[in-house]
Structure formats: C-alpha cells, structure tokens
Design a protein around this motif. Structure first.
Motif, PDB file in Angstrom:
ATOM      1  N   UNK A  59       0.828  -1.222   0.000  1.00  0.00           N
ATOM      2  CA  UNK A  59       0.000   0.000   0.000  1.00  0.00           C
ATOM      3  C   UNK A  59       0.858   1.266   0.000  1.00  0.00           C
ATOM      4  N   UNK A  60       0.259   2.346  -0.520  1.00  0.00           N
ATOM      5  CA  UNK A  60       0.915   3.663  -0.500  1.00  0.00           C
ATOM      6  C   UNK A  60       2.342   3.609  -1.048  1.00  0.00           C
ATOM      7  N   UNK A  61       2.491   2.977  -2.232  1.00  0.00           N
ATOM      8  CA  UNK A  61       3.776   2.927  -2.949  1.00  0.00           C
ATOM      9  C   UNK A  61       4.874   2.210  -2.162  1.00  0.00           C
ATOM     10  N   UNK A 131      -2.453  20.949  -1.105  1.00  0.00           N
ATOM     11  CA  UNK A 131      -2.833  19.737  -1.832  1.00  0.00           C
ATOM     12  C   UNK A 131      -2.781  18.564  -0.863  1.00  0.00           C
ATOM     13  N   UNK A 132      -3.814  17.704  -0.900  1.00  0.00           N
ATOM     14  CA  UNK A 132      -3.811  16.446  -0.141  1.00  0.00           C
ATOM     15  C   UNK A 132      -4.154  15.344  -1.135  1.00  0.00           C
ATOM     16  N   UNK A 133      -3.142  14.570  -1.530  1.00  0.00           N
ATOM     17  CA  UNK A 133      -3.322  13.655  -2.656  1.00  0.00           C
ATOM     18  C   UNK A 133      -2.667  12.305  -2.405  1.00  0.00           C
ATOM     19  N   UNK A 134      -3.371  11.233  -2.773  1.00  0.00           N
ATOM     20  CA  UNK A 134      -2.767   9.898  -2.769  1.00  0.00           C
ATOM     21  C   UNK A 134      -1.887   9.792  -4.012  1.00  0.00           C
ATOM     22  N   UNK A 135      -0.647  10.201  -3.854  1.00  0.00           N
ATOM     23  CA  UNK A 135       0.251  10.324  -4.992  1.00  0.00           C
ATOM     24  C   UNK A 135       1.670  10.101  -4.505  1.00  0.00           C
ATOM     25  N   UNK A 136       2.587   9.868  -5.441  1.00  0.00           N
ATOM     26  CA  UNK A 136       3.994   9.715  -5.067  1.00  0.00           C
ATOM     27  C   UNK A 136       4.713  11.060  -5.211  1.00  0.00           C
ATOM     28  N   UNK A 153       0.365  26.652  -0.775  1.00  0.00           N
ATOM     29  CA  UNK A 153       1.324  26.827   0.315  1.00  0.00           C
ATOM     30  C   UNK A 153       2.058  25.528   0.612  1.00  0.00           C
ATOM     31  N   UNK A 154       1.398  24.401   0.397  1.00  0.00           N
ATOM     32  CA  UNK A 154       2.051  23.104   0.610  1.00  0.00           C
ATOM     33  C   UNK A 154       1.420  22.053  -0.290  1.00  0.00           C
ATOM     34  N   UNK A 155       2.226  21.019  -0.574  1.00  0.00           N
ATOM     35  CA  UNK A 155       1.756  19.854  -1.335  1.00  0.00           C
ATOM     36  C   UNK A 155       2.037  18.634  -0.471  1.00  0.00           C
ATOM     37  N   UNK A 156       0.983  18.001   0.009  1.00  0.00           N
ATOM     38  CA  UNK A 156       1.122  16.830   0.882  1.00  0.00           C
ATOM     39  C   UNK A 156       0.685  15.588   0.112  1.00  0.00           C
ATOM     40  N   UNK A 157       1.640  14.713  -0.193  1.00  0.00           N
ATOM     41  CA  UNK A 157       1.317  13.446  -0.860  1.00  0.00           C
ATOM     42  C   UNK A 157       1.208  12.344   0.189  1.00  0.00           C
ATOM     43  N   UNK A 158       0.505  11.277  -0.173  1.00  0.00           N
ATOM     44  CA  UNK A 158       0.410  10.140   0.743  1.00  0.00           C
ATOM     45  C   UNK A 158       1.800   9.533   0.975  1.00  0.00           C
ATOM     46  N   UNK A 159       2.646   9.571  -0.059  1.00  0.00           N
ATOM     47  CA  UNK A 159       3.996   9.029   0.130  1.00  0.00           C
ATOM     48  C   UNK A 159       4.748   9.804   1.210  1.00  0.00           C
ATOM     49  N   UNK A 163       0.578   8.192   5.159  1.00  0.00           N
ATOM     50  CA  UNK A 163      -0.818   7.746   5.253  1.00  0.00           C
ATOM     51  C   UNK A 163      -1.527   8.168   3.981  1.00  0.00           C
ATOM     52  N   UNK A 164      -2.451   7.328   3.532  1.00  0.00           N
ATOM     53  CA  UNK A 164      -3.226   7.644   2.333  1.00  0.00           C
ATOM     54  C   UNK A 164      -4.667   7.936   2.718  1.00  0.00           C
ATOM     55  N   UNK A 165      -5.320   8.858   1.985  1.00  0.00           N
ATOM     56  CA  UNK A 165      -6.752   9.059   2.170  1.00  0.00           C
ATOM     57  C   UNK A 165      -7.425   7.703   1.963  1.00  0.00           C
TER      58      UNK A 165
END
Length: 238
Positions: A59-61, A131-136, A153-159, A163-165
């Motif tokens: 999960x989550x890359x 940004x809140x994204x399930x992404x790498x 202001x920020x980019x928050x990836x699950x990687x 934790x992933x949405x």
C-alpha cells in the motif's frame, strides 16, 4: 459565507488534473516507439489488474515496506507489459524508465476546465491553499509543469505523509501545515469515500466535484456538490 474558512485543501487527479489519454493508450504508444505491438485495451486491463494487486500488497507505494515509489512504479509498468505478452526484459526496463519520466510531464497531464481560474480566485480571496493527494513524490514536478504549483502553500502526498486518504491522519497533517482548526478548513475532491467523507470524518468541511448524472455514494446536501470547479466560489464567497 457562514463557513469562515481559512484553508482549502485539494485533491489532484480528476479534480485539478486529468490524464490526456487512458493509461493503456499511452503505454501502447511508448511500446510502438520501441518497435513492440501491444493492444491498448489489453494493456489497460493488465495495468488495472497489476495496479490493484500491487496496491494491496504494497500500500501507499510501498512506503512502509522499504520500497521506493520509483521501484513500485517500475514494477507495475513491467508487470503490465509482461501480462500483455511482452517478454523482452531489456525492452521492459527501457519502457518502464521512460514511462516513469513521461508521467511527470504536462504532455501526459492536462488541467481540468476552470481549475486554474478557480485556484487564482481562491488565492485572491486570501485562502491558505494545500494539496492532499494519494500520490507519489513526482506530484510537485507535475504541478509545476502544469503551472499550478504556485497556487499552493504546501503539497502533501500520501507518500510523504505516510498515510493515504481516507486515513484521517493525512488530513490532520494538512491542518497542521495550514495552521488551522478542522472547522476552518474545507477539502475539495472527486472521490466520495476518500475525499468527501474522509475530510468530514476529520472534522473539516468538504465539497464533492461530481459531474452531472454521477450519483454514486450517498445522497449529499446539494450545497456540498460541485457540478464544476467554477461552482466552488459561490459556495465559499466570504
């Protein structure tokens, strides 16, 4: 509005950006450039199967299992081609490396209608934006290439989050990054479970981008549904 919002968080895929063509088609085009004939539809089916299996197994890359997201994706691409009948390992390695890079670019992604204008307007209104994204980790580059990164202001990836949405902890990290309480924030996304319901479970407001006629998930209050991104401003105008 009565909402008194200070932070807006955004999903990316199919909310702000979408793929210009289906995965099977771009994979097949790349294969042709390497002299290999593979059917786009077969590749698309193989990709969905492989992506699903890899997501369940790592999960989550592979974030918690010592896999890099790059390795995770290279495996997915190679396995998709193997399942579609390509056996040449040297060609598979070249294809995987090339496609991993291609999916970083604005040749592969396009901005959804109304996205750039809506983001600009939200910034002008003084909202903090994230940004809140399930992404790498490629997401920063993709947003820059598509000329959207400067809105946030920020980019928050699950990687990066670990934790992933729909895990509420990715939303809690976003609230910390935005420096606001949950009731001062709203999340915008296109997935009922991972975006709309998950953000609300974390105490945030949420809006679901839902094309007309899409009726999946529970019935929502109409004021929480966005037929297009351009509808957001009427919902949140202060």
């Amino acid at each position: 509005a009565m909402l008194r919002l200070r932070l807006l968080t955004w999903d990316v895929k199919d909310t702000l950006l979408r793929l210009r063509q289906p995965v099977g088609h771009s994979y097949a085009a790349e294969a042709r450039a390497h002299g290999l004939q593979v059917q786009p539809d077969a590749l698309g089916r193989a990709f969905r199967e492989v992506y699903g299996a890899q997501s369940r197994r790592f999960p989550n890359y592979g974030r918690g299992q010592g896999l890099s997201s790059r390795q995770w994706w290279l495996d997915v691409v190679k396995q998709s081609f193997r399942l579609s009948g390509v056996q040449d390992e040297a060609a598979l390695t070249k294809l995987a490396e090339k496609l991993y890079r291609d999916y970083c670019s604005s040749h592969t992604w396009e901005v959804l209608p109304g996205a750039a204008e809506t983001l600009s307007r939200c910034r002008q209104l003084g909202f903090r934006m994230g940004v809140v994204s399930n992404f790498d980790s490629r997401l920063e580059v993709i947003l820059s290439q598509c000329d959207l990164r400067h809105h946030f202001d920020f980019v928050l990836t699950s990687e990066a989050a670990g934790f992933a949405k729909p895990d509420r902890r990715i939303f809690e990290q976003a609230l910390r990054l935005g420096g606001v309480r949950p009731e001062q924030a709203a999340h915008i996304g296109d997935d009922y479970g991972r975006d709309y319901r998950a953000a609300r479970a974390a105490g945030m407001h949420s809006f679901l981008l839902r094309a007309a006629g899409q009726a999946e998930g529970a019935e929502l209050p109409p004021e929480h549904v966005l037929p297009t991104l351009s509808h957001l401003l009427a919902r949140i105008e202060k």
